[in-house]
Design a protein around this motif. Structure first.
Motif, PDB file in Angstrom:
ATOM      1  N   ARG A 208       5.294  47.427  49.992  1.00  0.00           N
ATOM      2  CA  ARG A 208       5.561  48.895  50.422  1.00  0.00           C
ATOM      3  C   ARG A 208       6.047  48.512  51.961  1.00  0.00           C
ATOM      4  O   ARG A 208       6.533  49.461  52.505  1.00  0.00           O
ATOM      5  CB  ARG A 208       4.441  49.463  50.330  1.00  0.00           C
ATOM      6  N   SER A 209       5.337  47.453  52.736  1.00  0.00           N
ATOM      7  CA  SER A 209       5.787  47.488  54.071  1.00  0.00           C
ATOM      8  C   SER A 209       7.245  47.237  54.586  1.00  0.00           C
ATOM      9  O   SER A 209       7.930  46.469  53.826  1.00  0.00           O
ATOM     10  CB  SER A 209       4.810  46.277  54.553  1.00  0.00           C
ATOM     11  N   ASP A 210       7.624  48.085  55.455  1.00  0.00           N
ATOM     12  CA  ASP A 210       8.823  47.827  55.902  1.00  0.00           C
ATOM     13  C   ASP A 210       9.107  47.371  57.359  1.00  0.00           C
ATOM     14  O   ASP A 210       9.808  47.541  58.094  1.00  0.00           O
ATOM     15  CB  ASP A 210       9.592  49.138  55.915  1.00  0.00           C
ATOM     16  N   ASP A 211       7.674  46.493  57.734  1.00  0.00           N
ATOM     17  CA  ASP A 211       7.577  45.879  58.963  1.00  0.00           C
ATOM     18  C   ASP A 211       8.669  44.682  59.122  1.00  0.00           C
ATOM     19  O   ASP A 211       8.582  43.983  58.371  1.00  0.00           O
ATOM     20  CB  ASP A 211       6.151  45.638  59.065  1.00  0.00           C
ATOM     21  N   ARG A 212       9.459  44.957  60.157  1.00  0.00           N
ATOM     22  CA  ARG A 212      10.466  43.911  60.234  1.00  0.00           C
ATOM     23  C   ARG A 212       9.974  42.644  60.827  1.00  0.00           C
ATOM     24  O   ARG A 212      10.777  41.622  60.863  1.00  0.00           O
ATOM     25  CB  ARG A 212      11.420  44.738  61.426  1.00  0.00           C
TER      26      ARG A 212
ATOM     27  N   ARG B 271      10.792  51.201  46.836  1.00  0.00           N
ATOM     28  CA  ARG B 271      11.998  50.632  47.743  1.00  0.00           C
ATOM     29  C   ARG B 271      12.072  49.217  47.271  1.00  0.00           C
ATOM     30  O   ARG B 271      11.207  48.677  46.807  1.00  0.00           O
ATOM     31  CB  ARG B 271      11.878  50.625  48.907  1.00  0.00           C
TER      32      ARG B 271
ATOM     33  N   THR C 193      13.394  44.116  51.477  1.00  0.00           N
ATOM     34  CA  THR C 193      14.520  43.674  52.257  1.00  0.00           C
ATOM     35  C   THR C 193      14.523  42.417  52.740  1.00  0.00           C
ATOM     36  O   THR C 193      15.430  41.931  53.600  1.00  0.00           O
ATOM     37  CB  THR C 193      14.386  44.714  53.245  1.00  0.00           C
TER      38      THR C 193
END
Length: 148
Positions: A116-120, A139, A142
């Motif tokens: 779930r993390s979208d931390d870059r 989602r 990435t």
């Protein structure tokens, strides 16, 4: 092994353990445990095994305890804040080193929190048996992701 306390952006404190890499450094691995409402903590046997094995492969390794949220509606928000606190530590540790990538390795609920993390700052994810039939991610990853 060293034990430390992490501070989250919302003012909570989390217990964490770190183990330095014992082989040429590859980066930092942040370990995420199963759901705290069902007995999950940083001493889970799968997390313990990863914590013992990864330093020998060049990963400085951290395991930390997720908080138990007051209700399920806040679970994703609180898990994200807890993981961000662990990533803050990992980010300080890697700095500008070329070999300083951050990997997040999650088991069960911890795998969902990682996905779930979208931390870059996360360069790669390993998700071990995420319970996707009961928890949604919402989602596509990435970053390079290994799903076990």
């Amino acid at each position: 092994m060293e034990t430390l306390t992490l501070a989250t952006a919302d003012g909570a404190t989390l217990a964490a353990d770190i183990a330095p890499a014992t082989a040429p450094p590859r980066g930092v691995a942040v370990l995420c445990h199963p759901h705290p409402a069902y007995g999950g903590n940083r001493f889970n046997p799968v997390v313990e095994r990863l914590f013992a094995a990864l330093p020998g492969d060049g990963w400085s390794t951290m395991r930390f305890d997720f908080r138990l949220p007051p209700d399920d509606d806040r679970l994703p928000e609180i898990a994200a804040a807890d993981l961000a606190a662990a990533l803050d530590w990992a980010d300080e540790r890697t700095g500008d080193r070329a070999d300083g990538e951050i990997a997040v390795v999650g088991y069960s609920y911890g795998a969902v929190a990682a996905l779930r993390s979208d931390d870059r700052r996360i360069a790669r994810i390993a998700a071990i048996t995420p319970p996707l039939s009961v928890l949604t991610v919402g989602r596509k990853p990435t970053v390079p992701t290994l799903l076990i």
